[in-house]
Design a protein around this motif. Structure first.
Motif, PDB file in Angstrom:
ATOM      1  N   LYS A   1       0.849  -1.204   0.000  1.00  0.00           N
ATOM      2  CA  LYS A   1       0.000   0.000   0.000  1.00  0.00           C
ATOM      3  C   LYS A   1       0.881   1.251   0.000  1.00  0.00           C
ATOM      4  O   LYS A   1       1.832   1.342   0.767  1.00  0.00           O
ATOM      5  CB  LYS A   1      -0.900  -0.044   1.239  1.00  0.00           C
ATOM      6  CG  LYS A   1      -1.938   1.048   1.331  1.00  0.00           C
ATOM      7  CD  LYS A   1      -3.041   0.628   2.340  1.00  0.00           C
ATOM      8  CE  LYS A   1      -3.905   1.779   2.758  1.00  0.00           C
ATOM      9  NZ  LYS A   1      -3.504   2.341   4.052  1.00  0.00           N
ATOM     10  N   ILE A   2       0.525   2.204  -0.870  1.00  0.00           N
ATOM     11  CA  ILE A   2       1.329   3.425  -0.993  1.00  0.00           C
ATOM     12  C   ILE A   2       0.911   4.472   0.050  1.00  0.00           C
ATOM     13  O   ILE A   2      -0.069   4.289   0.756  1.00  0.00           O
ATOM     14  CB  ILE A   2       1.217   4.042  -2.415  1.00  0.00           C
ATOM     15  CG1 ILE A   2      -0.255   4.257  -2.781  1.00  0.00           C
ATOM     16  CG2 ILE A   2       1.913   3.167  -3.436  1.00  0.00           C
ATOM     17  CD1 ILE A   2      -0.463   5.105  -4.017  1.00  0.00           C
ATOM     18  N   CYS A   3       1.668   5.577   0.081  1.00  0.00           N
ATOM     19  CA  CYS A   3       1.375   6.725   0.952  1.00  0.00           C
ATOM     20  C   CYS A   3       1.526   6.369   2.426  1.00  0.00           C
ATOM     21  O   CYS A   3       0.806   6.909   3.277  1.00  0.00           O
ATOM     22  CB  CYS A   3      -0.031   7.282   0.737  1.00  0.00           C
ATOM     23  SG  CYS A   3      -0.419   7.627  -0.960  1.00  0.00           S
ATOM     24  N   THR A   4       2.420   5.457   2.758  1.00  0.00           N
ATOM     25  CA  THR A   4       2.574   5.090   4.162  1.00  0.00           C
ATOM     26  C   THR A   4       3.780   5.768   4.793  1.00  0.00           C
ATOM     27  O   THR A   4       3.982   5.665   5.997  1.00  0.00           O
ATOM     28  CB  THR A   4       2.735   3.561   4.332  1.00  0.00           C
ATOM     29  OG1 THR A   4       3.850   3.136   3.562  1.00  0.00           O
ATOM     30  CG2 THR A   4       1.501   2.823   3.871  1.00  0.00           C
ATOM     31  N   GLY A   5       4.574   6.475   3.995  1.00  0.00           N
ATOM     32  CA  GLY A   5       5.783   7.083   4.544  1.00  0.00           C
ATOM     33  C   GLY A   5       5.676   8.572   4.801  1.00  0.00           C
ATOM     34  O   GLY A   5       6.286   9.114   5.708  1.00  0.00           O
ATOM     35  N   GLU A   6       4.834   9.241   4.012  1.00  0.00           N
ATOM     36  CA  GLU A   6       4.839  10.704   4.033  1.00  0.00           C
ATOM     37  C   GLU A   6       4.101  11.291   5.231  1.00  0.00           C
ATOM     38  O   GLU A   6       3.253  10.665   5.831  1.00  0.00           O
ATOM     39  CB  GLU A   6       4.151  11.262   2.774  1.00  0.00           C
ATOM     40  CG  GLU A   6       4.813  10.911   1.483  1.00  0.00           C
ATOM     41  CD  GLU A   6       4.120   9.739   0.794  1.00  0.00           C
ATOM     42  OE1 GLU A   6       3.571   8.873   1.520  1.00  0.00           O
ATOM     43  OE2 GLU A   6       4.150   9.701  -0.429  1.00  0.00           O
ATOM     44  N   GLU A   7       4.409  12.551   5.491  1.00  0.00           N
ATOM     45  CA  GLU A   7       3.595  13.374   6.384  1.00  0.00           C
ATOM     46  C   GLU A   7       2.329  13.775   5.625  1.00  0.00           C
ATOM     47  O   GLU A   7       2.310  13.763   4.397  1.00  0.00           O
ATOM     48  CB  GLU A   7       4.343  14.677   6.717  1.00  0.00           C
ATOM     49  CG  GLU A   7       5.710  14.498   7.335  1.00  0.00           C
ATOM     50  CD  GLU A   7       5.597  14.187   8.812  1.00  0.00           C
ATOM     51  OE1 GLU A   7       4.657  14.706   9.429  1.00  0.00           O
ATOM     52  OE2 GLU A   7       6.441  13.429   9.311  1.00  0.00           O
TER      53      GLU A   7
END
Ligand code: SAH
Length: 349
Positions: free
Chosen positions: A312-318
């Protein structure tokens, strides 16, 4: 059987096709550009180049259910469980508000810790602090009384995908204690109470056939939801479906375009799942008719744990980065994010 362009014309004009025609469209090989163009034209007629944003707050990954496809199912012992405190949830809303969000989506597993009382307390607090925002819940199947209580506390939208409208297929995706009949009961209760309702289904889930997809479209015609969320099924390694392949980006895009032509006024998100299977999945989704994106507002340290499917993407960003990244993507696709509650438009009578 009419040719491809005739099918598109008929679907655009009549917002409907026969089952045989839908089957032909869904099973057809070859490029879909003409279909995407027709869908984009229709979307621009109604929504212009506007894309609405919804701030997604994934507030618990505890779940009492055991859906065979889902990574946070009860029996996945390797899932690390978390729940946010009311303070953390409110902090996400504050941050979101500053970033221009006017809709918050509280999504979670069916977590018994969040009793009606607790959910209502959180909803009332958000309602009091952000009177100009829409509050969306996505916390699964509840009694009509619970839905009414959440609504009275200030929630005004509810997302509950029907997942599949085929009785037989539903039974292959879920354990016996879950039923399509109850899922549908929930959706009609939500509508009657006065919620703006979102439903939808996964594309390419195990055992899905073209006939299942046609049943999905027919059910949506009956329900007439404000939002229709679809995304490819994506395999999760720790589920009973670990050995099944993921769904396809192509079929998801084709269905988005069909949905735009069948339900011109619907809100259609370009989903995270679509972005997970293809680096430009969400951009392609918008070009095929989608007009909503749902950036993640959850605290960064829990994002990886809301693990519905692999990679799943978007798991690292603020949150701010997520918002910025999507802004860029929406612009590159030829559309523009607007800061607004973003209700579904309605047809002039
Ligand atoms: N408990 C809530 C929220 C579920 S998660 C509810 O029941 O509505 C939100 C959505 O993620 C689900 O409705 C499902 O359609 C989707 N989802 C779950 N597992 C998935 C998977 N493996 N691949 C793609 N989508 C999935």
């Amino acid at each position: 059987m009419p040719a491809f362009c005739e099918l598109i014309e008929k679907l655009s004009a009549e917002r409907n096709l026969t089952d045989e025609e839908l089957k032909a469209l869904l099973e057809r090989e070859g490029p879909d550009d003409a279909l995407f163009e027709a869908a984009d034209r229709r979307r621009r007629e109604i929504y212009g180049d506007e894309v609405y944003i919804r701030g997604l707050i994934e507030f618990t990954n505890y779940c009492r259910n055991n859906c065979y496809y889902c990574g946070i199912r009860r029996d996945n012992r390797s899932a690390e469980r978390y729940r946010l405190t009311p303070e953390q949830i409110l902090f996400c809303c504050e941050e979101g508000y500053r970033l221009g969000f006017r809709t918050f989506v509280l999504q979670g597993g069916e977590d018994p810790y969040f009793t009606d009382e607790r959910v209502c307390a959180i909803v009332s607090e958000i309602r009091a602090r952000f009177p100009d925002c829409a509050i969306t819940l996505s916390i699964g199947e509840k009694s009509r009384e619970s839905y009414q209580a959440f609504f009275d506390a200030g929630a005004n939208r509810y997302l509950l995908r029907h997942e599949t409208a085929s009785e037989q297929h539903y039974g292959k995706l879920h354990p016996a204690e879950l039923s399509l009949a109850n899922r549908k009961r929930c959706l009609f209760d939500l509508k009657e109470i006065g919620y703006q309702v979102g439903s939808g289904f996964m594309v390419g889930s195990p055992y899905q056939t073209t006939d299942c997809l046609i049943e999905d479209l027919r059910f949506l015609q009956q329900l007439q939801p404000d939002m229709i969320g679809i995304g490819p099924y994506i395999t999760h390694r720790e589920t009973p479906f670990a050995s099944f392949p993921s769904g396809s980006v192509e079929l998801t895009l084709r269905l988005l375009a069909i949905l735009r032509l069948m339900f011109p006024y619907a809100l259609l998100p370009a989903t995270t799942a679509l972005g997970t299977l293809h680096p430009q999945g969400r951009e392609l989704g918008m070009k095929a008719g989608a007009n909503v994106v749902m950036p993640n507002l959850s605290p960064t340290d829990v994002r990886k744990l809301y693990d519905l499917y692999d990679n799943k993407i978007c798991t690292g960003e603020e949150s701010a980065q997520c918002r910025g990244c999507l802004e860029q993507r929406v612009r590159s696709a030829g559309y523009r994010i607007v800061t607004a509650v973003g209700n579904a438009r309605r047809e002039q009578p």
